[in-house]
Design an enzyme around this catalytic site. Structure first.
Site, PDB file in Angstrom:
ATOM      1  N   TRP A   1       0.878  -1.170   0.000  1.00  0.00           N
ATOM      2  CA  TRP A   1       0.000   0.000   0.000  1.00  0.00           C
ATOM      3  C   TRP A   1       0.916   1.222   0.000  1.00  0.00           C
ATOM      4  O   TRP A   1       1.779   1.353   0.879  1.00  0.00           O
ATOM      5  CB  TRP A   1      -0.867  -0.032   1.260  1.00  0.00           C
ATOM      6  CG  TRP A   1      -1.847   1.080   1.407  1.00  0.00           C
ATOM      7  CD1 TRP A   1      -2.697   1.552   0.451  1.00  0.00           C
ATOM      8  CD2 TRP A   1      -2.099   1.836   2.602  1.00  0.00           C
ATOM      9  NE1 TRP A   1      -3.473   2.564   0.987  1.00  0.00           N
ATOM     10  CE2 TRP A   1      -3.127   2.759   2.292  1.00  0.00           C
ATOM     11  CE3 TRP A   1      -1.580   1.831   3.891  1.00  0.00           C
ATOM     12  CZ2 TRP A   1      -3.634   3.656   3.226  1.00  0.00           C
ATOM     13  CZ3 TRP A   1      -2.079   2.711   4.818  1.00  0.00           C
ATOM     14  CH2 TRP A   1      -3.093   3.618   4.488  1.00  0.00           C
TER      15      TRP A   1
ATOM     16  N   ASP B   1      -0.686  -4.961   9.627  1.00  0.00           N
ATOM     17  CA  ASP B   1      -1.668  -4.000   9.151  1.00  0.00           C
ATOM     18  C   ASP B   1      -2.890  -4.811   8.726  1.00  0.00           C
ATOM     19  O   ASP B   1      -2.797  -5.669   7.846  1.00  0.00           O
ATOM     20  CB  ASP B   1      -1.091  -3.226   7.958  1.00  0.00           C
ATOM     21  CG  ASP B   1      -2.022  -2.116   7.491  1.00  0.00           C
ATOM     22  OD1 ASP B   1      -3.125  -1.964   8.059  1.00  0.00           O
ATOM     23  OD2 ASP B   1      -1.647  -1.399   6.540  1.00  0.00           O
TER      24      ASP B   1
ATOM     25  N   LYS C   1     -13.299  -0.780   5.541  1.00  0.00           N
ATOM     26  CA  LYS C   1     -13.849  -1.678   4.533  1.00  0.00           C
ATOM     27  C   LYS C   1     -14.861  -2.644   5.134  1.00  0.00           C
ATOM     28  O   LYS C   1     -15.910  -2.876   4.552  1.00  0.00           O
ATOM     29  CB  LYS C   1     -12.738  -2.495   3.875  1.00  0.00           C
ATOM     30  CG  LYS C   1     -11.473  -1.734   3.625  1.00  0.00           C
ATOM     31  CD  LYS C   1     -11.388  -1.115   2.266  1.00  0.00           C
ATOM     32  CE  LYS C   1     -10.384   0.018   2.314  1.00  0.00           C
ATOM     33  NZ  LYS C   1      -9.780   0.363   1.074  1.00  0.00           N
TER      34      LYS C   1
HETATM   35  N1  PMP Z   1      -3.639  -0.467   5.169  1.00  0.00           N
HETATM   36  C1  PMP Z   1      -3.952  -1.011   3.996  1.00  0.00           C
HETATM   37  C2  PMP Z   1      -3.133  -2.131   3.487  1.00  0.00           C
HETATM   38  C3  PMP Z   1      -5.039  -0.527   3.267  1.00  0.00           C
HETATM   39  O1  PMP Z   1      -5.340  -1.085   2.094  1.00  0.00           O
HETATM   40  C4  PMP Z   1      -5.800   0.529   3.796  1.00  0.00           C
HETATM   41  C5  PMP Z   1      -6.976   1.050   3.045  1.00  0.00           C
HETATM   42  N2  PMP Z   1      -6.730   1.440   1.737  1.00  0.00           N
HETATM   43  C6  PMP Z   1      -5.425   1.065   5.038  1.00  0.00           C
HETATM   44  C7  PMP Z   1      -4.355   0.531   5.696  1.00  0.00           C
HETATM   45  C8  PMP Z   1      -6.105   2.167   5.771  1.00  0.00           C
HETATM   46  O2  PMP Z   1      -7.177   2.787   5.272  1.00  0.00           O
HETATM   47  P1  PMP Z   1      -8.067   3.720   6.185  1.00  0.00           P
HETATM   48  O3  PMP Z   1      -7.187   4.768   6.749  1.00  0.00           O
HETATM   49  O4  PMP Z   1      -9.092   4.238   5.263  1.00  0.00           O
HETATM   50  O5  PMP Z   1      -8.623   2.841   7.257  1.00  0.00           O
END
Ligand code: PMP
Length: 407
Positions: free
Chosen positions: A135, A216, A252
């Protein structure tokens, strides 16, 4: 003073550029496979029915006010969030009170708070190993707190699966006591996860090298539809007695993207002074939190907490998760099926082998741009598609468009 020389123009975020190009396209048959958010079969955002119910409950609560949350967030939320990722109240880490949890600005805030904490206190080698690819935000988050970044091989372009040998070798070659960032499930952007046996081997190498795991987790329940399957790697590492960090997003799996509900957890190892250590860590996290955001936002955490603390709502959430993950798995099968039906050159089993929101199709940058120009199908240059952008109305169209550029 600030001049154009002092402040250079920052590069455009590639994903935002893609979204803008999609919006500007007037073709009626355009398809958005860039977005990292769930869409229903009509390509519309989906408010989870259980989230609507929780919202209704909150709305009708006469006691509810808009006071500040505690610095560490809503305890009923963070406690259940820890149970969710660690596999329930029976987790050895929870039973032995070796966990501290703090509410964050979604997953991004959790990764950031973890990185900041490591930058200040990590006693090992201050270098983080990220999967190649990962990411994109991981790079900026760790750079911003001054932690040097290295990479471990992850994606094998030939098999479009895991480069397990490359990954293991990199972990073995890394300096002892390095920080290893791992995606708990549904790896973004590749959709490739280690098998459980591979996780065991990874754990064994990390033990041998005294590496420090930072998980993560942004897709628990979203990958297989089963919350306990999607946290298997984290549970295994905790069972093995690792000290570790977890950055947890509810964007998500609750469809709470913009509400920024997340949590950061520290689990210490089963040492005799674990409880005292965890108390001190909690005190330091509170100071960091105070200087960054003072208090986390309420609404998303209240929604998640309402669901996580109610048996019937929790069961309904699991049903909603199966709806989302099930539709995505169906779309994987449909896309692969259509490509094979068309006799599209190459192999397409990776589409169904991969899991979660994304798939690395193996399309080259040139093919990605061509499919955008010719068929108005939008995806990131690395060939990643969001499976959620596919539906029964467009999957055949997309397969034909891929077929055309691959030939
Ligand atoms: N880590 C990963 C691997 C992700 O894909 C995402 C969402 N795109 C996030 C963290 C964090 O997203 P958010 O801050 O919207 O919770």
């Amino acid at each position: 003073s600030f001049t154009a020389q002092v402040v250079p123009q920052a590069p455009e975020d590639p994903l935002f550029g893609l979204m803008a190009a999609y919006r500007a396209d007037n073709a009626p048959n355009k398809v958005d496979l860039g977005i990292g958010a769930y869409r229903d079969n009509n390509a519309k955002p989906w408010v989870l029915p259980v989230v609507k119910k929780a919202d209704e409950i909150l709305r009708n609560d006469p006691e509810l006010n808009h006071e500040y949350a505690p610095i560490a967030g809503i305890p009923a939320f963070t406690g259940k969030a820890a149970e969710l990722i660690l596999g329930g109240a029976d987790s050895p880490a929870i039973k032995e009170k070796r966990v501290t949890s703090i509410q964050t600005i979604s997953g991004t805030g959790a990764v950031h708070l973890g990185a900041l904490f490591l930058a200040k206190f990590f006693p090992g080698t201050k270098k983080v190993y990220l999967s190649n690819p990962t990411w994109a935000n991981h790079n900026q988050i760790f750079s911003n707190v001054g932690i040097p970044i290295a990479q471990y091989p992850y994606f094998d372009k030939k098999t479009r699966g895991l480069d397990f040998e490359g990954m293991k070798q990199a972990l073995l070659n890394a300096e002892d006591k390095s920080i290893i960032l791992l995606h708990a499930c549904a790896h973004n952007p590749t959709g490739v996860d280690p098998t459980f046996d591979q996780w065991k081997e990874i754990a064994q190498i990390m033990r041998q090298k005294s590496h420090f795991p930072f998980f993560d987790t942004a897709y628990q329940g979203f990958a297989t539809g089963d919350l306990m399957k999607d946290n298997a790697a984290v549970r295994y590492f905790v069972e093995q007695g690792f000290e570790l960090l977890v950055a947890q997003s509810f964007a998500k799996n609750f469809g709470l993207y913009g509400e920024r509900a997340g949590c950061f957890h520290v689990v210490t190892g089963p040492a005799s002074d674990a409880q005292e250590t965890i108390k001190r860590i909690a005190s330091q996290l509170a100071i960091l939190q105070r200087s960054e955001i003072s208090n986390p936002p309420l609404y998303g955490a209240r929604i998640a907490s309402t669901v996580l603390n109610d048996k019937a709502l929790f069961a309904e959430w699991e049903e909603n998760l199966r709806t989302m993950s099930g539709r995505i798995i169906d779309m994987r099968k449909a896309l692969r099926g259509k490509l094979e039906e068309l006799g599209t050159p190459g192999t397409w089993n990776h589409i169904t082998d991969q899991i979660g929101m994304f798939s690395f199709t193996g399309l080259s940058e040139k093919q990605v741009l061509k499919v955008r120009e010719d068929a108005h199908v939008y995806m990131t240059k690395n060939g990643r598609i969001s499976m959620a952008g596919l539906n029964t109305n467009n999957v055949e169209y997309v397969a034909k468009a891929f077929d055309k550029v691959v030939r």
